[in-house]
Design a protein around this motif. Sequence first.
Motif, mmCIF file in Angstrom:
data_model
loop_
_atom_site.group_PDB
_atom_site.id
_atom_site.type_symbol
_atom_site.label_atom_id
_atom_site.label_comp_id
_atom_site.label_asym_id
_atom_site.label_seq_id
_atom_site.Cartn_x
_atom_site.Cartn_y
_atom_site.Cartn_z
ATOM 1 N N GLN A 42 -16.564 -10.791 -10.035
ATOM 2 C CA GLN A 42 -16.265 -10.621 -11.455
ATOM 3 C C GLN A 42 -15.227 -11.632 -11.914
ATOM 4 N N TYR A 58 -12.456 -7.313 -17.992
ATOM 5 C CA TYR A 58 -12.826 -7.080 -16.615
ATOM 6 C C TYR A 58 -11.636 -6.502 -15.884
ATOM 7 N N PRO A 66 -17.627 -5.929 -16.961
ATOM 8 C CA PRO A 66 -17.786 -7.230 -17.627
ATOM 9 C C PRO A 66 -18.805 -7.160 -18.749
#
Length: 412
Positions: A263, A390, A376
């Motif tokens: 991420q 995130y 996300p």
Amino acid sequence: MGSSVSKAALGATTDEPMEPEPKHLASLLQYINQTNMSVEHLANVLSEKARSSSWVVVFKALVTIHHLMVNGNERFIQHLASRSSLFTLHNFLDKSVIEGYTMSTFIRRYSRYLNEKSLAYRMISSDITKIKRGTHGVMRTMNTNELLNTLPVIQTQFDALLNFNANPDQLTNGIIQSAFILLFKDSLRLFSAYNEGILNLLDNYFNMRKNQCKESLDIYIKFLGRTAKLTEFLKVAEEFGVERKDIPYLSQVPHSLIEALKQHLASLELKNDILSPYRLFCPHNLLQLPLFSQACKSVGDKQQGEKVTANNLDGSLVGNHTFGESPINEIDTKEPQPSEVNMSGEIKWELNTYTCISTIWNSKPIPLVPGMVPTPMESPPIMSSRSIIYTKYDLKTSNLPIRRPGYQMQFK
């Protein structure tokens, strides 16, 4: 002195199908541990024996060399690393006896590992199995560039070790048993350094640039695969006769950690590798991730029909020699050290999870719902005024006294 060391080397590599005699190994250790003694002559004698057509002689030569690498003066492995080539046994096959076919397979694998061990020393100028460990150790204090250069070297050496791939039924004689115990000992040391390097990598992951993050994520994923293979290797060691208390516990890492690393890398790619400041909120989660802990003292050699005992790692091969590690810093562990070695205490990972907002084009942050973990969002178009939300993981590590982790791989 030259004739006496040659005699000891020849005595350690006879064609008798038994492990090298302790008295000959002791003589060789005494020789190379004496100041100003040239190790080139000894290395030449053993290398010549490794070119024999007999699997017994070749295997004993390799075990002797490995033993001296582990327990001898650093000048020995230093000299081996300086050679243009060490062993060329990838095609070795002894067809003279039935046992030669099976043992030749392990000779080829074993020689490859010793080649990689020597090459690793040449590349990083140290034996990674003997470096100082712990919070202030080499792998924990290495900068990111050095770490990204060193970890792949460790990975290659570790792969070669695990590729020995013997099962207990194949450990049928004292020579291969001696080799296996030396490999087992190296596996614990090597993985300890490997694990500490990974901890360092994760500590600094969120401060890296995009290309470094890509490389680090690949290294980490490979590390998880090698950890699974080590579990199988240690299972063989237990079935072979190594006492369960001498085998480390390996704990499973939550899959969410990989997702968090991916991420973060995705966020860097969206921001074109420009690190934006984070706005940190209160942590909403705390995970304990003990990866590698072990209460290893030492491991004795397995004699025919006997149980391995915790006397020393080489059993009848060695006396009470230490592993050769640097002393563990007292602040790293408060437990009393076992008789020979303790690879620091249990390594505890504290994974503090923060909700982070990284804003592109100074857009207004999207409000967070208390108690929810954001995920996300889709990649915004160019010049779009949207925020990327995130989760940032702030990894902290510390060493605690040895204890069983909450989640353990079970060896049955």
